[in-house]
Motif scaffolding. Sequence first.
Motif, PDB file in Angstrom:
ATOM      1  N   GLY A 107       0.789  -1.221   0.000  1.00 54.45           N
ATOM      2  CA  GLY A 107       0.000   0.000   0.000  1.00 54.45           C
ATOM      3  C   GLY A 107       0.823   1.273   0.000  1.00 54.45           C
ATOM      4  N   ALA A 108       2.102   1.160   0.376  1.00 52.70           N
ATOM      5  CA  ALA A 108       2.967   2.351   0.436  1.00 52.70           C
ATOM      6  C   ALA A 108       3.666   2.624  -0.886  1.00 52.70           C
ATOM      7  CB  ALA A 108       4.003   2.186   1.547  1.00 52.70           C
ATOM      8  N   VAL A 109       3.639   1.665  -1.807  1.00 56.65           N
ATOM      9  CA  VAL A 109       4.293   1.844  -3.117  1.00 56.65           C
ATOM     10  C   VAL A 109       3.335   1.434  -4.236  1.00 56.65           C
ATOM     11  CG1 VAL A 109       6.688   1.657  -2.353  1.00 56.65           C
ATOM     12  CG2 VAL A 109       5.385  -0.431  -2.802  1.00 56.65           C
ATOM     13  N   SER A 110       2.081   1.812  -4.063  1.00 56.65           N
ATOM     14  CA  SER A 110       1.041   1.381  -5.001  1.00 56.65           C
ATOM     15  C   SER A 110       0.729   2.420  -6.065  1.00 56.65           C
ATOM     16  CB  SER A 110      -0.239   1.073  -4.226  1.00 56.65           C
ATOM     17  OG  SER A 110      -0.740   2.264  -3.624  1.00 56.65           O
ATOM     18  N   GLY A 111       1.332   3.607  -5.934  1.00 56.30           N
ATOM     19  CA  GLY A 111       0.961   4.702  -6.822  1.00 56.30           C
ATOM     20  C   GLY A 111      -0.216   5.503  -6.306  1.00 56.30           C
TER      21      GLY A 111
ATOM     22  N   TYR B  94       7.056   5.098  -6.470  1.00 62.35           N
ATOM     23  CA  TYR B  94       7.999   4.882  -5.364  1.00 62.35           C
ATOM     24  C   TYR B  94       7.424   5.440  -4.058  1.00 62.35           C
ATOM     25  CZ  TYR B  94      12.758   3.839  -3.762  1.00 62.35           C
ATOM     26  OH  TYR B  94      13.861   3.299  -3.140  1.00 62.35           O
ATOM     27  N   ASP B  95       6.684   6.511  -4.173  1.00 64.39           N
ATOM     28  CA  ASP B  95       5.826   7.018  -3.111  1.00 64.39           C
ATOM     29  C   ASP B  95       6.491   7.088  -1.733  1.00 64.39           C
ATOM     30  OD1 ASP B  95       4.098   7.133  -5.198  1.00 64.39           O
ATOM     31  OD2 ASP B  95       2.574   5.828  -4.380  1.00 64.39           O
TER      32      ASP B  95
ATOM     33  N   LYS C 108      13.498   7.209   1.963  1.00 56.74           N
ATOM     34  CA  LYS C 108      14.877   7.435   1.527  1.00 56.74           C
ATOM     35  C   LYS C 108      15.323   8.866   1.850  1.00 56.74           C
ATOM     36  CE  LYS C 108      15.904   3.401  -0.201  1.00 56.74           C
ATOM     37  NZ  LYS C 108      16.857   2.510   0.496  1.00 56.74           N
ATOM     38  N   ALA C 109      14.407   9.827   1.752  1.00 53.62           N
ATOM     39  CA  ALA C 109      14.745  11.199   2.148  1.00 53.62           C
ATOM     40  C   ALA C 109      15.081  11.250   3.632  1.00 53.62           C
ATOM     41  CB  ALA C 109      13.590  12.138   1.819  1.00 53.62           C
TER      42      ALA C 109
ATOM     43  N   SER D 200      13.482  -5.398  -6.011  1.00 57.26           N
ATOM     44  CA  SER D 200      12.946  -4.637  -7.142  1.00 57.26           C
ATOM     45  C   SER D 200      11.657  -5.233  -7.689  1.00 57.26           C
ATOM     46  CB  SER D 200      13.982  -4.550  -8.263  1.00 57.26           C
ATOM     47  OG  SER D 200      14.142  -5.798  -8.921  1.00 57.26           O
ATOM     48  N   HIS D 201      11.409  -6.511  -7.419  1.00 59.38           N
ATOM     49  CA  HIS D 201      10.184  -7.140  -7.902  1.00 59.38           C
ATOM     50  C   HIS D 201       8.945  -6.543  -7.233  1.00 59.38           C
ATOM     51  CE1 HIS D 201      12.157 -10.123 -10.392  1.00 59.38           C
ATOM     52  NE2 HIS D 201      12.986 -10.367  -9.410  1.00 59.38           N
ATOM     53  N   GLY D 202       9.136  -5.858  -6.107  1.00 53.72           N
ATOM     54  CA  GLY D 202       8.015  -5.216  -5.439  1.00 53.72           C
ATOM     55  C   GLY D 202       7.776  -3.795  -5.906  1.00 53.72           C
ATOM     56  N   GLU D 203       8.575  -3.318  -6.858  1.00 54.43           N
ATOM     57  CA  GLU D 203       8.436  -1.957  -7.373  1.00 54.43           C
ATOM     58  C   GLU D 203       7.698  -2.012  -8.706  1.00 54.43           C
ATOM     59  OE1 GLU D 203      12.366  -0.349  -7.495  1.00 54.43           O
ATOM     60  OE2 GLU D 203      12.756  -0.894  -5.412  1.00 54.43           O
ATOM     61  N   PRO D 204       6.436  -1.553  -8.746  1.00 53.93           N
ATOM     62  CA  PRO D 204       5.605  -1.754  -9.935  1.00 53.93           C
ATOM     63  C   PRO D 204       6.115  -1.064 -11.187  1.00 53.93           C
ATOM     64  CG  PRO D 204       4.512  -0.306  -8.338  1.00 53.93           C
ATOM     65  CD  PRO D 204       5.707  -0.891  -7.651  1.00 53.93           C
ATOM     66  N   ARG D 205       6.909  -0.005 -11.071  1.00 51.59           N
ATOM     67  CA  ARG D 205       7.386   0.722 -12.248  1.00 51.59           C
ATOM     68  C   ARG D 205       8.884   0.539 -12.480  1.00 51.59           C
ATOM     69  NH1 ARG D 205       3.941   4.874 -13.706  1.00 51.59           N
ATOM     70  NH2 ARG D 205       5.322   5.112 -15.503  1.00 51.59           N
ATOM     71  N   PHE D 206       9.453  -0.526 -11.925  1.00 53.49           N
ATOM     72  CA  PHE D 206      10.896  -0.735 -12.050  1.00 53.49           C
ATOM     73  C   PHE D 206      11.330  -0.779 -13.516  1.00 53.49           C
ATOM     74  CE2 PHE D 206      14.557  -3.431 -12.800  1.00 53.49           C
ATOM     75  CZ  PHE D 206      15.496  -2.900 -11.930  1.00 53.49           C
ATOM     76  N   THR D 207      10.599  -1.487 -14.350  1.00 49.82           N
ATOM     77  CA  THR D 207      10.990  -1.639 -15.754  1.00 49.82           C
ATOM     78  C   THR D 207      11.064  -0.294 -16.455  1.00 49.82           C
ATOM     79  OG1 THR D 207      10.001  -3.846 -15.842  1.00 49.82           O
ATOM     80  CG2 THR D 207      10.397  -2.744 -17.944  1.00 49.82           C
ATOM     81  N   ASP D 208      10.099   0.586 -16.198  1.00 47.91           N
ATOM     82  CA  ASP D 208      10.094   1.913 -16.821  1.00 47.91           C
ATOM     83  C   ASP D 208      11.286   2.748 -16.352  1.00 47.91           C
ATOM     84  OD1 ASP D 208       7.716   1.192 -18.030  1.00 47.91           O
ATOM     85  OD2 ASP D 208       6.474   2.149 -16.500  1.00 47.91           O
ATOM     86  N   ILE D 209      11.546   2.707 -15.046  1.00 48.98           N
ATOM     87  CA  ILE D 209      12.652   3.495 -14.499  1.00 48.98           C
ATOM     88  C   ILE D 209      13.986   2.990 -15.055  1.00 48.98           C
ATOM     89  CG2 ILE D 209      13.892   4.078 -12.379  1.00 48.98           C
ATOM     90  CD1 ILE D 209      11.158   3.987 -10.943  1.00 48.98           C
ATOM     91  N   ALA D 210      14.156   1.674 -15.091  1.00 48.21           N
ATOM     92  CA  ALA D 210      15.406   1.099 -15.598  1.00 48.21           C
ATOM     93  C   ALA D 210      15.611   1.447 -17.068  1.00 48.21           C
ATOM     94  CB  ALA D 210      15.406  -0.413 -15.393  1.00 48.21           C
TER      95      ALA D 210
END
Length: 255
Positions: free
Chosen positions: A98-102, A154-155, A161-162, A195-205
Amino acid sequence: MNGLLEGRCLLITGVINHASIAFAVAKLAQEQGAEIVLTGHGRLHMVEDAASRLPRPPPVVELDVTQNEQLATLAERLRVHVPRLDGVLHSIAFAPRGAVSGEFLATSWADVSTTLQVSAYSLQALTNAVLPLMDAGGSIVGLDFDASMTWPAYDWMGVAKAALESSARYLSRDLGARGIRVNLVAAGPLRTAASHGEPRFTDIAAAWRARAPLGWNPSDASGVARTCVALLSDWLPATTGEIVHADGGFHTIGI
């Protein structure tokens, strides 16, 4: 010829499997002469399997950074394996779906608080836990992902990270008198278990590969590992409170 880490004792967190960034750091650290101990949480058999793939299979100790009891006994449990610590790799992060869902505005405090505790507060918690083993100074290195801007989906991990970046600066201020350096390595996107838990990893990479001046291979963690090992060594004795980018130069490129 001695390696950069000859005679140094290191604690490496975050080795989940042989594809982890922390695994690449652990392997290179051993190749450079370090004696290492790994930590694992939950599925310890996976960490132990990864440890068996290293040049010299190291011991694995259990550590859940949200459990005060485990943090309180960490130094004592590490002393069974090493006489001291000269360096620590903090490679710990987690966010509930829920914290990285967009859906940044819809995220519950329960998910946010878990993300912040595991991914940011844990740097201070881990540092406190190992201080009894760092009387002679040393280096603490954390893995980061550039928090100076937003990333798709990444939300709240970006917020964490900040907080991690700010925590590293405060820790570097408070630990400098003890001869302990605290730095972060901001890596580019790497294909790891996390990284498999990051829904937009492919786009960012894909964007990274297209725009990084030095190019970028999401399957190659060696450049990040070398940066971490350099910071864990004695070769950067006047560097603390820094965010060192190991991202192919992507962060320097505007639109």
